[in-house]
Structure formats: C-alpha cells, structure tokens
Design a protein around this motif. Structure first.
Motif, PDB file in Angstrom:
ATOM      1  N   ALA A 230       0.806  -1.218   0.000  1.00 42.92           N
ATOM      2  CA  ALA A 230       0.000   0.000   0.000  1.00 42.92           C
ATOM      3  C   ALA A 230       0.844   1.276   0.000  1.00 42.92           C
ATOM      4  O   ALA A 230       0.610   2.187  -0.789  1.00 42.92           O
ATOM      5  CB  ALA A 230      -0.929   0.000   1.214  1.00 42.92           C
ATOM      6  N   TYR A 231       1.821   1.368   0.897  1.00 47.03           N
ATOM      7  CA  TYR A 231       2.522   2.646   1.086  1.00 47.03           C
ATOM      8  C   TYR A 231       3.402   2.985  -0.124  1.00 47.03           C
ATOM      9  O   TYR A 231       3.901   2.106  -0.821  1.00 47.03           O
ATOM     10  CB  TYR A 231       3.368   2.605   2.360  1.00 47.03           C
ATOM     11  N   PRO A 232       3.598   4.290  -0.406  1.00 48.37           N
ATOM     12  CA  PRO A 232       4.411   4.701  -1.557  1.00 48.37           C
ATOM     13  C   PRO A 232       5.902   4.574  -1.264  1.00 48.37           C
ATOM     14  O   PRO A 232       6.341   4.663  -0.111  1.00 48.37           O
ATOM     15  CB  PRO A 232       4.013   6.167  -1.747  1.00 48.37           C
ATOM     16  N   ASN A 233       6.680   4.368  -2.327  1.00 43.68           N
ATOM     17  CA  ASN A 233       8.143   4.362  -2.191  1.00 43.68           C
ATOM     18  C   ASN A 233       8.685   5.774  -2.054  1.00 43.68           C
ATOM     19  O   ASN A 233       9.619   6.027  -1.295  1.00 43.68           O
ATOM     20  CB  ASN A 233       8.792   3.704  -3.414  1.00 43.68           C
ATOM     21  N   LEU A 234       8.101   6.682  -2.809  1.00 45.76           N
ATOM     22  CA  LEU A 234       8.624   8.041  -2.901  1.00 45.76           C
ATOM     23  C   LEU A 234       7.475   9.030  -2.816  1.00 45.76           C
ATOM     24  O   LEU A 234       6.425   8.834  -3.441  1.00 45.76           O
ATOM     25  CB  LEU A 234       9.365   8.212  -4.237  1.00 45.76           C
ATOM     26  N   TYR A 235       7.647  10.082  -2.042  1.00 45.99           N
ATOM     27  CA  TYR A 235       6.630  11.128  -1.951  1.00 45.99           C
ATOM     28  C   TYR A 235       7.303  12.439  -1.580  1.00 45.99           C
ATOM     29  O   TYR A 235       8.430  12.463  -1.060  1.00 45.99           O
ATOM     30  CB  TYR A 235       5.559  10.763  -0.920  1.00 45.99           C
ATOM     31  N   GLY A 236       6.630  13.526  -1.866  1.00 39.96           N
ATOM     32  CA  GLY A 236       7.228  14.814  -1.547  1.00 39.96           C
ATOM     33  C   GLY A 236       6.431  15.972  -2.109  1.00 39.96           C
ATOM     34  O   GLY A 236       5.278  15.823  -2.540  1.00 39.96           O
ATOM     35  N   GLY A 237       7.085  17.129  -2.129  1.00 38.75           N
ATOM     36  CA  GLY A 237       6.434  18.328  -2.620  1.00 38.75           C
ATOM     37  C   GLY A 237       7.452  19.381  -3.011  1.00 38.75           C
ATOM     38  O   GLY A 237       8.596  19.365  -2.547  1.00 38.75           O
ATOM     39  N   ILE A 238       7.043  20.282  -3.897  1.00 40.31           N
ATOM     40  CA  ILE A 238       7.910  21.384  -4.324  1.00 40.31           C
ATOM     41  C   ILE A 238       7.094  22.671  -4.349  1.00 40.31           C
ATOM     42  O   ILE A 238       5.990  22.710  -4.892  1.00 40.31           O
ATOM     43  CB  ILE A 238       8.543  21.099  -5.698  1.00 40.31           C
ATOM     44  N   THR A 239       7.629  23.695  -3.719  1.00 40.36           N
ATOM     45  CA  THR A 239       6.979  25.006  -3.654  1.00 40.36           C
ATOM     46  C   THR A 239       7.845  26.036  -4.363  1.00 40.36           C
ATOM     47  O   THR A 239       9.059  26.108  -4.127  1.00 40.36           O
ATOM     48  CB  THR A 239       6.763  25.446  -2.200  1.00 40.36           C
ATOM     49  N   ASN A 240       7.239  26.822  -5.236  1.00 44.51           N
ATOM     50  CA  ASN A 240       7.922  27.941  -5.889  1.00 44.51           C
ATOM     51  C   ASN A 240       7.254  29.238  -5.479  1.00 44.51           C
ATOM     52  O   ASN A 240       6.023  29.315  -5.397  1.00 44.51           O
ATOM     53  CB  ASN A 240       7.857  27.786  -7.412  1.00 44.51           C
ATOM     54  N   ARG A 241       8.082  30.244  -5.220  1.00 43.38           N
ATOM     55  CA  ARG A 241       7.582  31.567  -4.839  1.00 43.38           C
ATOM     56  C   ARG A 241       8.212  32.619  -5.749  1.00 43.38           C
ATOM     57  O   ARG A 241       9.431  32.651  -5.912  1.00 43.38           O
ATOM     58  CB  ARG A 241       7.911  31.878  -3.378  1.00 43.38           C
ATOM     59  N   PHE A 242       7.368  33.470  -6.314  1.00 45.67           N
ATOM     60  CA  PHE A 242       7.816  34.563  -7.175  1.00 45.67           C
ATOM     61  C   PHE A 242       7.279  35.882  -6.622  1.00 45.67           C
ATOM     62  O   PHE A 242       6.153  35.930  -6.110  1.00 45.67           O
ATOM     63  CB  PHE A 242       7.299  34.377  -8.602  1.00 45.67           C
ATOM     64  N   SER A 243       8.064  36.914  -6.746  1.00 54.49           N
ATOM     65  CA  SER A 243       7.587  38.257  -6.379  1.00 54.49           C
ATOM     66  C   SER A 243       8.161  39.275  -7.351  1.00 54.49           C
ATOM     67  O   SER A 243       9.342  39.221  -7.714  1.00 54.49           O
ATOM     68  CB  SER A 243       7.984  38.606  -4.941  1.00 54.49           C
ATOM     69  N   TYR A 244       7.312  40.177  -7.785  1.00 56.73           N
ATOM     70  CA  TYR A 244       7.728  41.265  -8.663  1.00 56.73           C
ATOM     71  C   TYR A 244       7.029  42.532  -8.218  1.00 56.73           C
ATOM     72  O   TYR A 244       5.809  42.654  -8.325  1.00 56.73           O
ATOM     73  CB  TYR A 244       7.403  40.948 -10.118  1.00 56.73           C
ATOM     74  N   LYS A 245       7.828  43.409  -7.660  1.00 57.76           N
ATOM     75  CA  LYS A 245       7.284  44.631  -7.075  1.00 57.76           C
ATOM     76  C   LYS A 245       6.210  44.260  -6.061  1.00 57.76           C
ATOM     77  O   LYS A 245       6.475  43.561  -5.100  1.00 57.76           O
ATOM     78  CB  LYS A 245       6.812  45.577  -8.164  1.00 57.76           C
ATOM     79  N   GLY A 246       4.957  44.606  -6.268  1.00 60.00           N
ATOM     80  CA  GLY A 246       3.931  44.299  -5.268  1.00 60.00           C
ATOM     81  C   GLY A 246       3.179  43.004  -5.518  1.00 60.00           C
ATOM     82  O   GLY A 246       2.290  42.637  -4.752  1.00 60.00           O
ATOM     83  N   ILE A 247       3.547  42.292  -6.603  1.00 64.61           N
ATOM     84  CA  ILE A 247       2.825  41.076  -6.978  1.00 64.61           C
ATOM     85  C   ILE A 247       3.570  39.848  -6.453  1.00 64.61           C
ATOM     86  O   ILE A 247       4.792  39.740  -6.611  1.00 64.61           O
ATOM     87  CB  ILE A 247       2.667  40.980  -8.511  1.00 64.61           C
ATOM     88  N   GLU A 248       2.855  38.916  -5.851  1.00 67.81           N
ATOM     89  CA  GLU A 248       3.453  37.689  -5.321  1.00 67.81           C
ATOM     90  C   GLU A 248       2.669  36.479  -5.830  1.00 67.81           C
ATOM     91  O   GLU A 248       1.432  36.503  -5.906  1.00 67.81           O
ATOM     92  CB  GLU A 248       3.427  37.697  -3.788  1.00 67.81           C
ATOM     93  N   LEU A 249       3.395  35.437  -6.174  1.00 66.81           N
ATOM     94  CA  LEU A 249       2.800  34.189  -6.647  1.00 66.81           C
ATOM     95  C   LEU A 249       3.522  33.020  -5.990  1.00 66.81           C
ATOM     96  O   LEU A 249       4.761  32.981  -5.971  1.00 66.81           O
ATOM     97  CB  LEU A 249       2.919  34.074  -8.177  1.00 66.81           C
ATOM     98  N   SER A 250       2.769  32.081  -5.436  1.00 67.84           N
ATOM     99  CA  SER A 250       3.367  30.862  -4.879  1.00 67.84           C
ATOM    100  C   SER A 250       2.460  29.683  -5.192  1.00 67.84           C
ATOM    101  O   SER A 250       1.237  29.818  -5.224  1.00 67.84           O
ATOM    102  CB  SER A 250       3.566  30.983  -3.365  1.00 67.84           C
TER     103      SER A 250
END
Length: 395
Positions: A230-250
C-alpha cells in the motif's frame, strides 16, 4: 545525539562556496504501553446474570509476560548552506526497529476467547529524506525561490511467527508492511463473460506461488497471494515563490510514487452485484462484456450477480501515483503611498485555491490515502476544490 561542524575542519574550511556544513547523528529508544492497562491480568466480572442470579465469569485472559513495545531509532544526516546561502538543505537517513510488537494472538476457542494480547514480531522502517531551499533569482524587483522535500521509505515485517490477516491486508515475515492479500484477477472469459481468477498453486513452503498458472471462474478454487503493497516508495512536494514589485505568486505541487489503494467502492458497484444498494461509478459500466467474443475488461452485468465479482482481488487495487497542485496563492500589495492615505500599514488583496489540479489515472477518486491504502469515505470521491478571495489589512 551529536553533531560535527565540518566547516571548522581543515579539508572544508578553505572551500569558499561552502558556508556551513554539519554532520549530525542520533540514537534513541521509546516504549509503547498496551492500550488496555489491565491486559497482563486475568479479570473476572459479575456483569451478567443467569436465571436471575449473578454470574461470576472470566472476562479477560491475562498474560503475565506482557511487556512494553520497544522502538529503537537511528538517524544520521548532514545540514548545509552553500553559495552564500543561496542553497540550503539537509539529507538524512533514518532506521527504526520496533520489536516486542503488541499483537492479538489466536487461542483455542475452547477457552471461550478468540485471542490474547502478546509481544510478538519485529518491524523495520528506514528511509532517506532530502530537503532543499534555494534562492534562484534575487534582483531588486524580482525574486524567485524554491523549496523541495522528497522522502523515500521502506517498511518490512522482520519477525512474525504467524501471518496476521486483516482483510485486505496481511502481515507476514519478510514482506512489506501493509501488503495487500487476495486473489489474482485473470480477466474475463470471452465466451461467457464470467469473471476469472488465477488458481496460483503454492510451492512446498505454502507461501510461494508456482510459475505455471491456470485460471478458474470459481474464486473458492483460487488461492490468495500477496498482490502488492500500500505505502508509496517516494513522496514529496515542491513550492515555488515569485515576487515582482507588489505582486506575489506561490504554488505547491505534491506527488507520490509506488503506492496503492484498495478501492472498496469499485468492489461494491461491480458488475451489478449490489444494484439498488450502492450507486455504481461511471467506470463500472465502461468496457463490460456484452456478447460472446468480446475482449472486455469487465464481466457481464447481472442484477445480484451470482458469479461473485466482488471477491477481493487486485482488480480493485489501484495505483495512487499522482501529481497534484495542492495550493496556489496570488496576491498584490497596494502601493505604500496609497496605503498611507488610507491610514493603513499594509493592504494586500489575495486569491487562494487548494486542490486545483490533479494528474491521476482516475478522475473520480482522491489518491491521497493513508499508508494502509484502505480508502475511506473521503477518498472515494475527488478532492474538493476550494477558492478564496480576500483582503488583508494591517493597521
């Protein structure tokens, strides 16, 4: 536990692109008590009556040898900071051994009980965890950073005198923890539309299936085998964060590889067996047998199907491999001069969404299940998408 600052060592301290590097290790042990605090004692009760008179009877068979379940955990890893802290992270290996497992062992029915709590068995759980945090671009107006977490794991039953079967799972010495146990699906009889299973005769050890296999339309003649884990061999996550002047995206993507689930809803809606009791899924009617010669993936559909299609087999075990956009946030910080006129310290407008996109073989199931792989009410259906639009004011 202990640690060694490698950057103070002669073979590393002169390497300019290494800011810090620390080797660490730890070892510890913990104990786990039985949930029943009186399991080691034989108990008697007067709670029942016979012909109006109190009854004195044995309510619990004690085990005076019962002791704690013990876990021994070893960790070793390295933490580092490189390239003027542009890349930071850690790599760690862990190994956890648990012995004297608290298990219910079967006893003779002549005792009036079905089981007794004993210390029996050993588990080994080990794996590698990697975490990275990088500042990819750092400009005056534009910034981009990434966080990555990946884990690999393995869990084995190292010692167990007798198989423990908790359908659809089996716990057997030498096998993966949370192994699925059932009959092996052999497809559909092209001429009759009946479900088929592999017989899977065993070698002399009674556990290893023979290579030569035949099929049967009677599940009672098909031996159960270990199907997968049942259990997975591999698992995880990746987060990206961008900012340009007053705009932010993650945004955060999560994934799993190598895991499986037992999808009970598929079983309950199989081939017309429980029509009127369970609503069949859309997939339950795709690829069904209709006439002789059909190369179908599912047997014929009959109301109250007598051919036992609901028999536990790997037909109902699905891969949980998936990639999911778990979280997305877009925000805009209003200009400071405008905010000051409103007599605020900061004003942010934001949009947030969760579970927005999932790359998965089945679009009607939530692939995020527990390590046991058994689907519950929440995982039988797709994850709900949620959206939020708001304003964050600071005074």
């Amino acid at each position: 536990s202990g640690a060694w600052d490698l950057t103070k060592s002669s073979f590393i301290k002169n390497i300019k692109w290494i800011n810090s590097m620390r080797l660490k290790s730890s070892y510890g042990t913990t104990g786990n008590l039985p949930t029943n605090l009186y399991a080691s004692q034989s108990l008697f009760s007067f709670s029942n009556r016979y012909n109006g008179d109190p009854v004195f009877f044995l309510s619990n068979v004690g085990n005076p040898k019962l002791t704690w379940e013990h876990s021994y955990t070893f960790n070793i890893g390295v933490d580092f900071s490189l390239l003027n802290a542009r890349l930071q992270g850690g790599l760690e290996y862990y190994n956890k051994i648990t012995d004297n497992l608290l298990n219910n062992a079967a006893v003779s029915a002549n005792t009036g009980f079905s089981s007794i709590l004993v210390n029996e068995g050993k588990l080994a759980n080990n794996g590698v965890e990697l975490s990275l945090a990088s500042r990819n671009i750092v400009k005056n107006d534009f910034k981009w950073s990434t966080d990555l977490n990946i884990s690999w794991m393995s869990a084995k039953v190292k010692d167990l005198a007798n198989d423990v079967i908790s359908s659809p799972l089996i716990f057997r010495e030498g096998e993966n923890l949370f192994s699925f146990y059932g009959r092996e699906w052999a497809g559909v009889n092209k001429e009759t539309g009946e479900p088929m299973w592999y017989v899977n005769e065993y070698e002399a050890d009674g556990k290893t299936p023979k290579k030569e296999r035949t099929t049967t339309n009677d599940p009672a003649k098909a031996n159960q085998v270990i199907l997968t884990k049942a259990y997975p061999n591999l698992y995880g996550g990746i987060t990206n964060r961008f900012s340009y002047k007053g705009i932010e995206l993650s945004f955060l993507f999560t994934f799993t590889l190598g895991g499986h689930m037992y999808h009970n809803l598929d079983r309950n809606s199989a081939d017309g067996k429980y029509i009127g009791t369970y609503n069949p899924t859309k997939r339950a009617l795709e690829g069904v047998w209709r006439q002789p010669g059909d190369d179908a993936s599912k047997p014929l559909v009959i109301y109250g199907n007598p051919y036992l299609p609901e028999t536990l087999s790997d037909r109902y075990i699905l891969s949980t491999d998936h990639l999911r956009l778990k979280n997305l946030t877009i925000s805009y910080n209003l200009p400071k001069n405008f905010v000051k006129k409103m007599k605020l310290a900061n004003c942010k407008i934001y949009f947030n969404g969760t579970d927005l996109f999932t790359l998965f073989k089945y679009n009607d199931i939530n692939p995020e299940v527990s390590y046991s792989g058994y689907t519950n009410a929440g995982s039988r259906y797709p994850a709900l998408k949620s959206f939020r639009l708001g304003v964050n004011l600071q005074f």
